[in-house]
Design an enzyme around this catalytic site. Structure first.
Site, PDB file in Angstrom:
ATOM      1  CG  ASP A 149      -0.380   0.174   2.527  1.00 46.91           C
ATOM      2  OD1 ASP A 149       0.821  -0.145   2.689  1.00 46.91           O
ATOM      3  OD2 ASP A 149      -1.085   0.622   3.438  1.00 46.91           O
ATOM      4  CE1 TYR A 202       7.601   3.693   1.098  1.00 45.64           C
ATOM      5  CE2 TYR A 202       7.379   5.065  -0.860  1.00 45.64           C
ATOM      6  CZ  TYR A 202       8.009   4.042  -0.172  1.00 45.64           C
ATOM      7  OH  TYR A 202       9.057   3.379  -0.757  1.00 45.64           O
ATOM      8  CG  PHE A 213       8.724  -0.105  -3.751  1.00 42.55           C
ATOM      9  CD1 PHE A 213       9.158  -0.484  -2.485  1.00 42.55           C
ATOM     10  CD2 PHE A 213       8.021  -1.035  -4.513  1.00 42.55           C
ATOM     11  CE1 PHE A 213       8.897  -1.757  -1.986  1.00 42.55           C
ATOM     12  CE2 PHE A 213       7.759  -2.313  -4.029  1.00 42.55           C
ATOM     13  CZ  PHE A 213       8.198  -2.683  -2.765  1.00 42.55           C
ATOM     14  CG  HIS A 258       9.216  -6.190   1.326  1.00 45.39           C
ATOM     15  ND1 HIS A 258       9.742  -4.985   1.747  1.00 45.39           N
ATOM     16  CD2 HIS A 258       8.069  -5.894   0.656  1.00 45.39           C
ATOM     17  CE1 HIS A 258       8.949  -4.007   1.346  1.00 45.39           C
ATOM     18  NE2 HIS A 258       7.923  -4.520   0.683  1.00 45.39           N
TER      19      HIS A 258
END
Length: 224
Positions: A64, A66, A77, A186
């Protein structure tokens, strides 16, 4: 009605008339009116606006947006210019430096990737300020899973970079005989050392593109 200004308008035709999306839109209207929600309502669909369906070469899936002030602008990102580079993106830059020799830039603005065919897609496209995953159960995943299914229907191969267990679950929608799926931990500081750093995904993806007669991605984000 959402207008992407490219071929996603035709690909996703009818999606916004579905019952789940009408409920989602109504819910979001109230959320934006009563809470601080990121990104700006004008930036929600930037990933699809900046990376047309036919031009999508690579898909990177985030969870989702920031949830800090002025960070999110519709690309997974990525952060707006002038905002500190988040820890996960720092590790993404470290891997690019290690595998392709890209210098680590002074910003985290990834529009350059999107314009080259890298779809930076979050599973949820909105979030309440300071509350991670606060919009993860309101219907966004129905929409973004449909986006993935539409890409899976393409005859031309797409490369999916799935980082972390959440993104890896999306492989269930992808025909691995036709498309490429690369998985790794991740890039978060909590897990990057367990295999994201050293995964060679960016180098491998470019090699696949060249093998398929496509232009490789110029991953270097320039300094501002």
């Amino acid at each position: 009605m959402v207008n992407f200004g490219n071929d996603w308008d035709e690909v996703l035709k009818g999606e916004f008339d579905k019952e789940y999306y009408i409920k989602l839109r109504s819910f979001l209207k109230n959320e934006y009116a009563t809470k601080t929600v990121y990104p700006s309502m004008y930036d929600i669909f930037n990933a699809l606006k900046w990376t047309p369906y036919k031009d999508t070469k690579i898909v990177i899936i985030g969870q989702d947006p920031y949830h800090g002030v002025n960070q999110a602008h519709g690309l997974a990102f990525s952060v707006k210019k002038g905002i500190a580079i988040p820890p996960s993106l720092v590790n993404i830059y470290k891997e690019l430096n290690r595998s392709l020799g890209c210098y680590i830039p002074n910003n985290g603005y990834l529009e350059k990737w999107a314009r080259q065919g890298v779809l930076l897609l979050n599973a949820s496209l909105t979030v309440i300020k300071d509350r991670a995953n606060s919009h993860s159960a309101i219907g966004w995943e129905i929409f973004t899973d449909d986006v993935i299914r539409c890409l899976n229907e393409r005859t031309e191969p797409v490369i999916f970079l799935l980082w972390g267990s959440f993104a890896a679950k999306k492989a269930a929608f992808i025909d691995k005989k036709r498309h490429y799926v690369l998985t790794a931990p991740h890039p978060s500081p909590l897990s990057a050392h367990r295999g994201f750093l050293g995964c060679n995904h960016f180098k491998t993806a470019n090699e696949i593109l060249v093998k398929n007669g496509k232009e490789p991605i110029d991953w270097q984000i320039e300094n501002i």
